[in-house]
Design a protein around this motif. Structure first.
Motif, PDB file in Angstrom:
ATOM      1  N   GLY A 426       0.813  -1.216   0.000  1.00  0.00           N
ATOM      2  CA  GLY A 426       0.000   0.000   0.000  1.00  0.00           C
ATOM      3  C   GLY A 426       0.837   1.252   0.000  1.00  0.00           C
ATOM      4  N   LEU A 427       0.189   2.349  -0.379  1.00  0.00           N
ATOM      5  CA  LEU A 427       0.864   3.648  -0.411  1.00  0.00           C
ATOM      6  C   LEU A 427       1.226   4.090   0.999  1.00  0.00           C
ATOM      7  CD1 LEU A 427      -1.353   5.419  -3.046  1.00  0.00           C
ATOM      8  CD2 LEU A 427       1.113   5.186  -3.201  1.00  0.00           C
ATOM      9  N   GLY A 428       2.425   4.629   1.145  1.00  0.00           N
ATOM     10  CA  GLY A 428       2.856   5.153   2.434  1.00  0.00           C
ATOM     11  C   GLY A 428       3.347   4.110   3.403  1.00  0.00           C
ATOM     12  N   ILE A 429       3.420   2.843   2.973  1.00  0.00           N
ATOM     13  CA  ILE A 429       3.941   1.783   3.841  1.00  0.00           C
ATOM     14  C   ILE A 429       5.457   1.714   3.669  1.00  0.00           C
ATOM     15  CG2 ILE A 429       3.905  -0.674   4.380  1.00  0.00           C
ATOM     16  CD1 ILE A 429       1.306   0.672   5.046  1.00  0.00           C
ATOM     17  N   SER A 430       6.177   1.857   4.791  1.00  0.00           N
ATOM     18  CA  SER A 430       7.643   1.838   4.755  1.00  0.00           C
ATOM     19  C   SER A 430       8.159   0.410   4.824  1.00  0.00           C
ATOM     20  CB  SER A 430       8.205   2.657   5.917  1.00  0.00           C
ATOM     21  OG  SER A 430       7.726   3.983   5.873  1.00  0.00           O
ATOM     22  N   GLU A 431       9.459   0.254   4.594  1.00  0.00           N
ATOM     23  CA  GLU A 431      10.065  -1.071   4.672  1.00  0.00           C
ATOM     24  C   GLU A 431       9.815  -1.690   6.046  1.00  0.00           C
ATOM     25  OE1 GLU A 431      11.789  -2.812   2.185  1.00  0.00           O
ATOM     26  OE2 GLU A 431      10.855  -1.243   0.966  1.00  0.00           O
ATOM     27  N   LYS A 432      10.042  -0.918   7.087  1.00  0.00           N
ATOM     28  CA  LYS A 432       9.647  -1.303   8.447  1.00  0.00           C
ATOM     29  C   LYS A 432       8.739  -0.187   8.945  1.00  0.00           C
ATOM     30  CE  LYS A 432      13.310  -4.378  10.055  1.00  0.00           C
ATOM     31  NZ  LYS A 432      12.372  -5.513  10.182  1.00  0.00           N
ATOM     32  N   HIS A 433       7.469  -0.474   9.022  1.00  0.00           N
ATOM     33  CA  HIS A 433       6.483   0.580   9.280  1.00  0.00           C
ATOM     34  C   HIS A 433       6.069   0.649  10.751  1.00  0.00           C
ATOM     35  CE1 HIS A 433       3.624   3.446   7.496  1.00  0.00           C
ATOM     36  NE2 HIS A 433       2.859   3.140   8.544  1.00  0.00           N
ATOM     37  N   ALA A 434       5.794  -0.511  11.341  1.00  0.00           N
ATOM     38  CA  ALA A 434       5.355  -0.539  12.737  1.00  0.00           C
ATOM     39  C   ALA A 434       5.705  -1.884  13.349  1.00  0.00           C
ATOM     40  CB  ALA A 434       3.842  -0.287  12.829  1.00  0.00           C
ATOM     41  N   SER A 435       5.689  -1.918  14.674  1.00  0.00           N
ATOM     42  CA  SER A 435       5.974  -3.156  15.403  1.00  0.00           C
ATOM     43  C   SER A 435       4.771  -3.521  16.263  1.00  0.00           C
ATOM     44  CB  SER A 435       7.203  -2.970  16.291  1.00  0.00           C
ATOM     45  OG  SER A 435       7.418  -4.118  17.093  1.00  0.00           O
ATOM     46  N   PHE A 436       4.322  -4.780  16.148  1.00  0.00           N
ATOM     47  CA  PHE A 436       3.216  -5.281  16.972  1.00  0.00           C
ATOM     48  C   PHE A 436       3.797  -6.246  18.018  1.00  0.00           C
ATOM     49  CE2 PHE A 436       1.149  -3.924  13.131  1.00  0.00           C
ATOM     50  CZ  PHE A 436      -0.058  -3.385  13.564  1.00  0.00           C
ATOM     51  N   THR A 437       3.355  -6.088  19.252  1.00  0.00           N
ATOM     52  CA  THR A 437       3.863  -6.930  20.348  1.00  0.00           C
ATOM     53  C   THR A 437       2.695  -7.636  21.028  1.00  0.00           C
ATOM     54  OG1 THR A 437       5.706  -5.416  20.727  1.00  0.00           O
ATOM     55  CG2 THR A 437       5.194  -6.975  22.493  1.00  0.00           C
ATOM     56  N   ASN A 438       2.796  -8.955  21.106  1.00  0.00           N
ATOM     57  CA  ASN A 438       1.786  -9.784  21.778  1.00  0.00           C
ATOM     58  C   ASN A 438       2.439 -10.358  23.035  1.00  0.00           C
ATOM     59  OD1 ASN A 438       0.012 -11.711  22.671  1.00  0.00           O
ATOM     60  ND2 ASN A 438      -0.244 -12.726  20.683  1.00  0.00           N
ATOM     61  N   SER A 439       2.138  -9.769  24.197  1.00  0.00           N
ATOM     62  CA  SER A 439       2.801 -10.187  25.435  1.00  0.00           C
ATOM     63  C   SER A 439       1.879  -9.936  26.623  1.00  0.00           C
ATOM     64  CB  SER A 439       4.112  -9.413  25.620  1.00  0.00           C
ATOM     65  OG  SER A 439       4.726  -9.743  26.841  1.00  0.00           O
ATOM     66  N   GLY A 440       1.837 -10.915  27.507  1.00  0.00           N
ATOM     67  CA  GLY A 440       1.067 -10.745  28.741  1.00  0.00           C
ATOM     68  C   GLY A 440      -0.414 -10.551  28.513  1.00  0.00           C
ATOM     69  N   GLY A 441      -0.952 -11.124  27.470  1.00  0.00           N
ATOM     70  CA  GLY A 441      -2.392 -11.021  27.218  1.00  0.00           C
ATOM     71  C   GLY A 441      -2.833  -9.698  26.646  1.00  0.00           C
ATOM     72  N   LYS A 442      -1.877  -8.916  26.145  1.00  0.00           N
ATOM     73  CA  LYS A 442      -2.258  -7.659  25.502  1.00  0.00           C
ATOM     74  C   LYS A 442      -1.402  -7.449  24.259  1.00  0.00           C
ATOM     75  CE  LYS A 442       0.831  -4.669  28.223  1.00  0.00           C
ATOM     76  NZ  LYS A 442       0.900  -3.476  29.097  1.00  0.00           N
ATOM     77  N   VAL A 443      -1.918  -6.671  23.348  1.00  0.00           N
ATOM     78  CA  VAL A 443      -1.225  -6.378  22.090  1.00  0.00           C
ATOM     79  C   VAL A 443      -1.026  -4.872  21.985  1.00  0.00           C
ATOM     80  CG1 VAL A 443      -1.397  -6.427  19.564  1.00  0.00           C
ATOM     81  CG2 VAL A 443      -2.137  -8.401  20.897  1.00  0.00           C
ATOM     82  N   THR A 444       0.194  -4.468  21.607  1.00  0.00           N
ATOM     83  CA  THR A 444       0.497  -3.045  21.417  1.00  0.00           C
ATOM     84  C   THR A 444       1.055  -2.843  20.020  1.00  0.00           C
ATOM     85  OG1 THR A 444       2.730  -3.321  22.322  1.00  0.00           O
ATOM     86  CG2 THR A 444       0.979  -2.668  23.869  1.00  0.00           C
ATOM     87  N   VAL A 445       0.955  -1.598  19.554  1.00  0.00           N
ATOM     88  CA  VAL A 445       1.529  -1.223  18.262  1.00  0.00           C
ATOM     89  C   VAL A 445       2.394   0.015  18.471  1.00  0.00           C
ATOM     90  CG1 VAL A 445      -0.534   0.134  17.662  1.00  0.00           C
ATOM     91  CG2 VAL A 445       1.029  -0.612  15.858  1.00  0.00           C
ATOM     92  N   THR A 446       3.568   0.008  17.813  1.00  0.00           N
ATOM     93  CA  THR A 446       4.505   1.129  17.924  1.00  0.00           C
ATOM     94  C   THR A 446       4.982   1.516  16.530  1.00  0.00           C
ATOM     95  OG1 THR A 446       5.281   0.205  20.029  1.00  0.00           O
ATOM     96  CG2 THR A 446       6.610   1.957  19.013  1.00  0.00           C
ATOM     97  N   PRO A 447       4.748   2.761  16.103  1.00  0.00           N
ATOM     98  CA  PRO A 447       5.229   3.186  14.772  1.00  0.00           C
ATOM     99  C   PRO A 447       6.742   3.320  14.755  1.00  0.00           C
ATOM    100  CG  PRO A 447       3.539   4.679  15.642  1.00  0.00           C
ATOM    101  CD  PRO A 447       3.997   3.823  16.777  1.00  0.00           C
ATOM    102  N   TYR A 448       7.344   3.054  13.620  1.00  0.00           N
ATOM    103  CA  TYR A 448       8.771   3.309  13.424  1.00  0.00           C
ATOM    104  C   TYR A 448       8.955   4.735  12.910  1.00  0.00           C
ATOM    105  CZ  TYR A 448      10.444  -1.482  14.136  1.00  0.00           C
ATOM    106  OH  TYR A 448      10.791  -2.694  14.697  1.00  0.00           O
ATOM    107  N   GLY A 449       9.791   5.495  13.626  1.00  0.00           N
ATOM    108  CA  GLY A 449      10.109   6.845  13.170  1.00  0.00           C
ATOM    109  C   GLY A 449       8.861   7.684  12.958  1.00  0.00           C
ATOM    110  N   LYS A 450       8.766   8.282  11.745  1.00  0.00           N
ATOM    111  CA  LYS A 450       7.632   9.150  11.419  1.00  0.00           C
ATOM    112  C   LYS A 450       6.573   8.428  10.581  1.00  0.00           C
ATOM    113  CE  LYS A 450      10.346  13.417  11.579  1.00  0.00           C
ATOM    114  NZ  LYS A 450      10.756  14.645  10.838  1.00  0.00           N
ATOM    115  N   CYS A 451       6.591   7.106  10.605  1.00  0.00           N
ATOM    116  CA  CYS A 451       5.613   6.340   9.818  1.00  0.00           C
ATOM    117  C   CYS A 451       4.196   6.616  10.325  1.00  0.00           C
ATOM    118  CB  CYS A 451       5.914   4.845   9.904  1.00  0.00           C
ATOM    119  SG  CYS A 451       7.482   4.388   9.122  1.00  0.00           S
ATOM    120  N   LYS A 452       3.268   6.687   9.389  1.00  0.00           N
ATOM    121  CA  LYS A 452       1.892   7.053   9.720  1.00  0.00           C
ATOM    122  C   LYS A 452       1.122   5.842  10.242  1.00  0.00           C
ATOM    123  CE  LYS A 452       1.878  10.468   5.990  1.00  0.00           C
ATOM    124  NZ  LYS A 452       1.300  10.814   4.664  1.00  0.00           N
ATOM    125  N   VAL A 453       0.634   5.976  11.470  1.00  0.00           N
ATOM    126  CA  VAL A 453      -0.237   4.961  12.075  1.00  0.00           C
ATOM    127  C   VAL A 453      -1.381   5.704  12.758  1.00  0.00           C
ATOM    128  CG1 VAL A 453      -0.449   3.097  13.749  1.00  0.00           C
ATOM    129  CG2 VAL A 453       1.669   3.354  12.443  1.00  0.00           C
TER     130      VAL A 453
END
Length: 962
Positions: A426-453
């Motif tokens: 998709g448009l605006g998707i970077s090589e590494k765009h965001a990181s998803f973490t599944n830990s302790g029964g919860k999921v988080t998302v963290t953008p890389y740099g100035k990537c749009k989330v």
């Protein structure tokens, strides 16, 4: 739909105007339905005219099946405007399966119940825009359509996948949908821009009779037809050059040619070769096929023109007559033909063993692929039940929920790079765009740099915890619904989280709402429909603008686009709100040049941008000439804002001086205008307080002169942003045919305009006086940029007085005749002014006569005792002089009344509408003018002589008396 065959449409602009069309079948599916327990739409009651998917399949699908069993080629085309129900009729949605899945399912059910001694071969091909949706390997530029003397037109390299049951068909269509969704996501292009052709090759083998029957079932979902209309709108210098538009146009040309031929007209050429679509459908159109066309239309009144076009298209297609034949052959001939086809790809190899070996390899690879797909499907179903995941949301509901990205325990990266655990397109998707973490029964998302989330409409920059059913947008517009852990899930209706839900939420977070756009709730609690329509346009264009900006960034075009609402805070001269519409403001970030694109122009340009961007993705040369670049336009003048100056004071002959704001499209101050408007004499002298009237009706029928002086423009933001820019102002008053523009001023933040124009109405009408009391003068501020053409108006079309003042309130003067008529009218008005002058002279003479009488009376009383005889003589002579003067005035008034009658007669003569009668009319008017002038001059000459003689005699009498 008043019957099963008749369609009647009504023009919303002219309700009495209707058009009736008759087809083989007509269906209504807009209202009158309810859901059953399985989610299938059925009629709400017995009296409902609703037709569901079952009724449509019963009438059309079974005909396709019957033809296929008999060995005929069959074709079903779905044509119409985007959103009218083409894809719904063909594919269906959810539990409401369309014609294609129902045809496949019933075909396999029938095969299971048939004679086991017979053999059946079934293969599926799916392609949109000549891209193979069953192949995981993407070929740059798509597949090529080639021609063979025996095979006709065919798609080179297209996979034909054998199928054993309906479940395999369903899985293959799911795979095709995934590839189609990925392609759509990669381009962020709606599937309504592409055709989808599904071909089912069905062969029946009868070994005991040595016979085969073969049928090719073509099911075609055409692209949205309205693209043809919008692509060239608004006078855009560029036209959308997409294959979709061109192929739809060519399809229409083929249908028209075939319809003409069916009506007995001479047709020299049917343009099958003009597009890929018409090549592939040659046999379906005017050839060996039983063909059905579904014309999908919308009941919305705003779609009237498109609906009418679609019905006319279908009406032409209905005239075509095909010559379908049963496709049968003997097994020997079939075997020979099969060998010939294999030899096309095997060079000079003719060994039977070799052919059998290759056939076995093809069958083995198909079996292997089938096993692999079934294994993947089973793993996916198990992961859905176990892990939280992202579910794609697409503008096309049929492509929503097709892609699933699983978030397993630990951390996983998402982006374009193949090394990521979650590979996104998709448009605006970077090589590494965001990181998803599944830990302790919860999921988080963290953008890389100035990537749009964006999460639930709000952009995020730091680690954010996700909740079940959160809405996530990555890059420009890649939308996903987050499905949480199995323990968090319930029986929620996911269908409400559609593409529109995402965009409305995004708009709300950005502060865009119907309230901001000026929707005023009426008594029934409903907002203004026109404002709602603008709001919908705004919301639909938001993702498109984001995509266009991303393409501009990646192609290094340097453009930034933002949505604006034209006339958001603007009103007409009476203060009524103007019709609002969405526009796109385009700014070049380096040169600061600005363009304003209409909605239609932007959509057209975005299609062209997508094609250029696709070449960039395919590694092709994306450089184009400037005149062909959709990101470029010639520099133009930009409308900055409008100022309203109410003219009521002028109706009372009072001057006024104001400083008013120029308001831009957002309702904010763009600049301040200093303006003077004053009533004046014909020579330009300002009127005094003694000329003020208490009732505008006092000015009726009289000459009015006034001046408009634009003094200065203060604090112009346009000039503060870039000191190299300039401004101009323009305005029109009452019935002025052209806009008057000031001289351009460059590179000054507070430009001194100081331009004065004098206007004249020679005979003020009631309509003009009403205009002054109820309307405002609208002054528009225009921004100039280096290289743009300055604004100007031709004064040749303006009527002016002898002094050069611009005439207004000229409705009595025909503008459709030659220039002689205005000149004639001006002569008449000049004579009327001279008549008024004579009336004033007459009044002065009467006053002088009264003064003379009083003087004589005083003189006679003071000298009464001394010279009675002379006084008596003077008194007698005075009476005689008065009598003579009265007689002279009476004669003059009689002459003036005759002249006045001729003048009024001249004024009420209307120029003929026939141009050929204009010359005699002008000649007649000229002769009447000459007679009028002669009469007036003779009357004046006689009056002057009589008055001069009386005055001379009076003076002699006074001197003699003294």
């Amino acid at each position: 739909m008043h019957s099963r065959t008749t369609t009647i449409i009504q023009d919303p602009k002219n309700p009495g105007h209707t058009k009736t069309f008759t087809f083989d079948l007509a269906y209504w599916s807009h209202s009158g339905f309810q859901k059953d327990k399985d989610g299938v739409f059925i009629s709400a009651d017995r009296g409902s005219k609703f037709a569901g998917q079952k009724e449509v399949f019963h009438d059309l699908g079974r005909g396709i099946l019957d033809s296929a069993w008999q060995g005929y080629n069959t074709t079903l085309l779905a044509y119409g405007q985007t959103g009218s129900g083409k894809s719904y009729s063909m594919i269906g949605f959810g539990a409401n399966k369309g014609i294609i899945p129902n045809v496949c399912e019933e075909l396999f059910q029938a095969i299971e119940n048939r004679d086991k001694n017979q053999e059946y071969q079934f293969a599926l091909l799916v392609l949109p825009q000549v891209r193979d949706l069953l192949s995981r390997i993407k070929k740059p530029g798509g597949l090529k359509v080639r021609e063979d003397q025996q095979l006709g037109f065919y798609v080179d390299g297209l996979q034909s996948v054998p199928c054993e049951n309906y479940a395999q068909i369903e899985r293959l269509m799911e795979q095709g949908a995934k590839i189609r969704t990925t392609a759509s996501t990669n381009m962020n292009a709606s599937s309504s821009r592409s055709h989808m052709v599904i071909t089912i090759q069905f062969k029946q083998v009868f070994p005991d009779r040595g016979l085969t029957k073969q049928s090719s079932i073509n099911l075609v979902d055409l692209a949205g037809s309205e693209r043809q209309k919008s692509s060239g709108s608004e006078g855009d210098r560029l036209r959308e050059g997409s294959r979709v538009n061109l192929s739809l146009t060519n399809l229409g040309n083929v249908i028209s040619a075939l319809a003409d031929a069916a009506m007995g007209k001479k047709v020299l050429h049917v343009p099958y070769r003009d597009s890929v679509l018409t090549k592939l459908l040659q046999s379906a159109l005017g050839g060996n096929s039983r063909t059905t066309l579904i014309a999908a239309i919308s009941p919305a009144d705003i779609c009237y023109e498109e609906t009418l076009s679609t019905l006319r298209y279908a009406e032409r297609a209905k005239k075509i007559r095909n010559k379908a034949v049963v496709n049968t052959s003997t097994l020997m001939r079939e075997s020979r033909a099969e060998n010939d086809r294999l030899l096309l790809g095997c060079g000079n190899c003719r060994m039977t063993g070799k052919l059998s070996q290759e056939s076995a390899q093809v069958q083995g690879s198909s079996q292997e692929a089938r096993c692999r797909r079934e294994g993947e499907r089973g793993v996916e179903q198990q992961m859905i039940k176990t892990f939280p995941h992202l579910l794609n949301v697409n503008e096309d509901p049929q492509l929503t929920g097709v892609l699933k990205h699983f978030i397993q325990a630990g951390s996983c990266d998402a982006g374009k790079a193949a090394s990521n655990a979650i590979t996104l397109q998709g448009l605006g998707i970077s090589e590494k765009h965001a990181s998803f973490t599944n830990s302790g029964g919860k999921v988080t998302v963290t953008p890389y740099g100035k990537c749009k989330v964006i999460v639930n409409g709000v952009p995020i920059t730091t680690k954010t915890k996700l909740q079940h059913l959160d809405r996530i947008i990555l890059g420009s517009n890649s939308a996903y619904l987050y499905i949480g852990f199995p323990s968090e899930r319930g029986s929620e209706d996911l269908s409400r989280f559609d593409y529109d839900f995402f965009q409305l939420e995004r708009a709300a977070a950005e502060g865009v709402s119907t309230d901001k756009l000026g929707a005023v709730n009426s008594g029934d609690g409903k907002a203004d429909p026109s404002v709602l329509a603008v709001f919908q346009d705004y919301v639909k264009l938001m993702p498109l603008v984001a995509e266009a900006n991303q393409m501009s960034e990646e192609l290094k075009k340097g453009l930034n686009m933002e949505l604006k609402v034209k006339n958001l805070a603007s009103s007409d001269s009476r203060g009524c709100d103007l019709q609002k519409e969405v526009t796109v403001k385009v700014t070049h970030q380096r040169t600061h040049q600005v363009w304003i694109w209409s909605k239609a122009k932007f959509i057209n340009r975005k299609f062209l941008m997508e094609e250029l961007y696709q070449r960039f993705l395919d590694g092709e040369d994306s450089q184009v000439a400037q005149e062909d670049d959709p990101f470029w336009d010639p520099v133009e003048v930009v409308h900055l804002g409008s100022a309203h100056i109410w003219l009521q004071s002028l109706a009372y002959c009072m001057k006024f001086e104001e400083q008013v704001e120029f308001l831009n499209c957002d309702g904010l101050e763009e600049a301040v205008l200093h303006i003077h408007i004053k009533p004046c004499s014909p020579t330009g002298q300002a009127r005094g307080e003694e000329d003020v009237v208490t009732d505008p009706v006092d000015l009726l029928g009289k000459r009015m002169d006034f001046q408009i002086r634009l003094v200065q423009c203060l604090g112009t933001k346009w000039l503060k942003e870039d000191a190299e820019r300039g401004v101009q102002m323009g305005y029109r008053i009452y019935d002025l045919p052209n806009t008057l523009y000031t001289k351009p001023v460059w590179k000054i933040v507070n430009p001194q305009i100081d331009e004065t124009v004098q206007f004249t109405t020679l005979n003020a009408s009631q309509e003009f006086l009403n205009y002054l009391q109820t309307n405002a003068l609208i002054v528009d501020l225009w921004g100039l940029q280096e290289g743009c053409a300055e604004l100007s108006c031709s004064r040749l079309d303006l009527m002016v007085t002898g002094e050069g003042h611009i005439l207004v309130d000229t409705k009595k003067i025909s503008t459709s005749t030659s220039n002689q008529i205005p000149e004639l009218y001006l002569k008449l008005l000049k004579l009327e002014q001279e008549t008024e002058l004579l009336r004033n002279i007459n009044r002065v003479l009467r006053e002088e006569n009264v003064l003379l009488k009083e003087s004589i009376e005083r003189t006679s009383s003071s000298q009464q005792g001394e010279r009675p005889d002379i006084n008596q003589i003077c008194t007698t002579q005075q009476v005689s002089y008065d009598r003579e003067f009265a007689r002279a005035l009476k004669v003059f008034y009689q002459s003036i009344n005759v002249a006045r009658g001729q003048f009024l007669k001249l004024r009420h003569y209307k120029p003929p509408e026939d141009d050929q009668m204009l010359r005699p009319f002008v000649h007649q008017q000229s002769q009447m003018l000459k007679d009028f002038g002669d009469l007036l001059e003779s009357s004046l000459w006689k009056l002057k002589n009589d008055v001069a003689l009386i005055v001379k005699q009076k003076k002699e009498c006074l001197l003699h008396a003294e």
